[in-house]
Design a protein around this motif. Sequence first.
Motif, PDB file in Angstrom:
ATOM      1  N   ASN A  24      52.738  10.682  65.289  1.00 10.89           N
ATOM      2  CA  ASN A  24      52.901  10.302  65.979  1.00 10.89           C
ATOM      3  C   ASN A  24      51.888  11.455  66.982  1.00 10.89           C
ATOM      4  OD1 ASN A  24      55.286   9.463  65.679  1.00 10.89           O
ATOM      5  ND2 ASN A  24      55.749  11.402  64.565  1.00 10.89           N
ATOM      6  N   GLN A  25      50.881  11.982  66.083  1.00  7.29           N
ATOM      7  CA  GLN A  25      49.509  12.403  67.152  1.00  7.29           C
ATOM      8  C   GLN A  25      48.182  11.651  67.538  1.00  7.29           C
ATOM      9  OE1 GLN A  25      50.900  16.190  66.859  1.00  7.29           O
ATOM     10  NE2 GLN A  25      48.984  16.774  66.866  1.00  7.29           N
ATOM     11  N   SER A 250      57.978   3.653  71.319  1.00 11.24           N
ATOM     12  CA  SER A 250      57.668   3.148  70.060  1.00 11.24           C
ATOM     13  C   SER A 250      59.125   3.413  70.068  1.00 11.24           C
ATOM     14  CB  SER A 250      55.827   3.743  70.133  1.00 11.24           C
ATOM     15  OG  SER A 250      56.356   5.339  70.250  1.00 11.24           O
ATOM     16  N   GLY A 251      58.842   3.517  68.522  1.00 18.30           N
ATOM     17  CA  GLY A 251      60.850   3.433  67.736  1.00 18.30           C
ATOM     18  C   GLY A 251      61.294   2.898  68.606  1.00 18.30           C
ATOM     19  N   VAL A 252      61.664   2.009  68.606  1.00 21.55           N
ATOM     20  CA  VAL A 252      62.945   1.286  68.774  1.00 21.55           C
ATOM     21  C   VAL A 252      63.466   0.329  67.907  1.00 21.55           C
ATOM     22  CG1 VAL A 252      61.926   0.948  71.524  1.00 21.55           C
ATOM     23  CG2 VAL A 252      61.215  -1.194  69.474  1.00 21.55           C
ATOM     24  N   GLU A 366      56.959   0.030  66.346  1.00 21.38           N
ATOM     25  CA  GLU A 366      57.326   1.547  65.938  1.00 21.38           C
ATOM     26  C   GLU A 366      56.149   1.968  66.459  1.00 21.38           C
ATOM     27  OE1 GLU A 366      58.667   0.069  62.321  1.00 21.38           O
ATOM     28  OE2 GLU A 366      57.438  -1.361  63.203  1.00 21.38           O
ATOM     29  N   SER A 367      55.212   1.642  67.033  1.00 18.37           N
ATOM     30  CA  SER A 367      53.953   1.851  67.805  1.00 18.37           C
ATOM     31  C   SER A 367      53.717   1.371  69.235  1.00 18.37           C
ATOM     32  CB  SER A 367      52.767   1.705  67.368  1.00 18.37           C
ATOM     33  OG  SER A 367      53.368   0.334  67.772  1.00 18.37           O
ATOM     34  N   PHE A 420      44.876  -1.271  63.290  1.00 21.48           N
ATOM     35  CA  PHE A 420      46.457  -0.942  63.159  1.00 21.48           C
ATOM     36  C   PHE A 420      47.450  -1.735  61.671  1.00 21.48           C
ATOM     37  CE2 PHE A 420      46.306   0.338  67.492  1.00 21.48           C
ATOM     38  CZ  PHE A 420      46.860   1.141  67.635  1.00 21.48           C
ATOM     39  N   LYS A 421      46.895  -2.750  61.758  1.00 26.93           N
ATOM     40  CA  LYS A 421      46.948  -2.754  60.260  1.00 26.93           C
ATOM     41  C   LYS A 421      46.650  -1.620  59.081  1.00 26.93           C
ATOM     42  CE  LYS A 421      45.975  -8.097  60.109  1.00 26.93           C
ATOM     43  NZ  LYS A 421      45.151  -9.495  59.330  1.00 26.93           N
TER      44      LYS A 421
END
Length: 570
Positions: A24-25, A250-252, A366-367, A420-421
């Motif tokens: 999140n940061q 994000s976070g859908v 998520e992102s 991102f992996k």
Amino acid sequence: MLGFFSLAAGCFILFLRPYDFFFNQKAVFQDQGEIFEMWRKPEVELYTKVYLFNITNAEAYMAGTEDIIKVKEVGPYVYREALEHKIVNFNENGTLSAIPFHPLTWVEELSEGNKEDDMLFLPNIALLSIANVVSTKDFMTRFGLNNLITVTNSQPLARMTAREFMMGYQSPLMTLGNTFLPGWIYFDKLGLIDRMYDFNGDFETVFTGETDVTISGLIDTYRGSTDLPQWEGKHCSNVQYASDGTKFKSGVGKNESILFYRKSLCRAAPLIPVEEGVRSGIRGYKYIFPEHMLDNGKYLEDNKCFCRKGRCLPDGLIDVTDCYYGFPIALSYPHFYQGDQVLFSKVQGLHPIKEQHETRFWIQPESGLPLDVSSKFQINMALGDITNINNAERFANMYLPMLWFDIRMYTLPPSLEQRFKLYLNVLPIVEQVAMYLLFVTGACLIFLTVYILTFKVMFKSLDKNNFPNDPWSEKPNGIYAPCEAPLDEKILKLNHKINGIYDTIIRDEMKNNRNSNDLDKYMAVNQSDSDEDCKYLEVVDDGSEFDDVKPQPSKVKDLSEKKGSVHLAD
């Protein structure tokens, strides 16, 4: 102590989720931040692939010998889009102000042999657009335009290069257009792709994620408003919380829809998830436009706000005239895919295919990171009644396809993919493994400590000082030679009784036996602890006492045959 520390560390991971805090940061937009820099100037290779509809019977149709326009798709003509957001400043309300730029660069090697200087028969946008606008004006305005068309010999279909049609061509009608419609246009060259990518004067505010990290990168306002001015009603005009395709919400959830806004679409379009899969080695959801997204109220009542000035286009078209300088432009899916059959009534050569013409977005939930993008739309002219304009009569009430485009991102660049992996595939697993290891280690250490303490207390009284009569403690090393082990009191008593019985039997036999030669058979044996004596002596103790035992002659014979071994029977 170490066990409790491990459990505490496991609980820390379970409840505080350090990975979520870390990610999140990164997702919050801040100057020089990693995710912010990726949004500001994306590293991805984004392409715009353009397909033109060459009119193969242009002369025959204009001559009136054929009643159907025949088109043939030509392309792709590929341009690379260097998307960039130029930042003005960060605002105090959790947003930032930016100016979008989308410059295009010709990419010949991806154009499959097509050249920008290919000669094609294409619609004369300038003539047809002015004809559509002036057709509703007064007689004098129409008269002036008709004279101008006659003098310049302007035709509704013109032969031009692919580049001229896409990036702009000069026309006397465009130069003189302001004579009839002052303030209508400010440019003297007209090209569809050039106008589609005109962001002159545009600005936007974007959420940074300070108040809600899930909306970082989403639009707050466009040109100072959360609503587009060309539409009435929030359902049609709202652009707030939409993405321009660089970063989505994000976070859908798996069934949650998202919004996509592109200036060329003239609206924010909903995207719905239909599939889960893997792209670029990262898990994502596949999104498409919902059914009847381009409906104008025929199927979805809420979509009636897309009818412009009371005129509703057929299902499959959206009127974007106000986004294209008043030109009669309508958007559809390529080849009128999912469009009303009336759209095919005056045009031949269109072949809608779902696999080729359906828009799709693969997005990491998520992102909000786009993994694979293919946004496809077609630009058409939706002409009204222009029968009163010279040379344009045969195009009245026609839906004329001109080109379709595919904004394409094939995959993430290797550097971004590996990064991102790590963030999305590796670190969450590391967090889970660490949490479970800490729980298991802590539980084992605590159990072991309790076990040791419990048995230490239980066997504390068994210390060797509590066994003073322990015969085995007499030897320092606790090891004895054969027959050296000390006997307890009961065994010693038994030994004395056996010796007494044995002596009595021998004496009685010696008295009764007159043969002195037999005396040698009965020699007294002195018991000792030597190895030789122990080898023949076997004592069986059945627990009975020997006070009343009387010698039996039959036993003597057995004793002599056993060479000194003594067996006691009941």
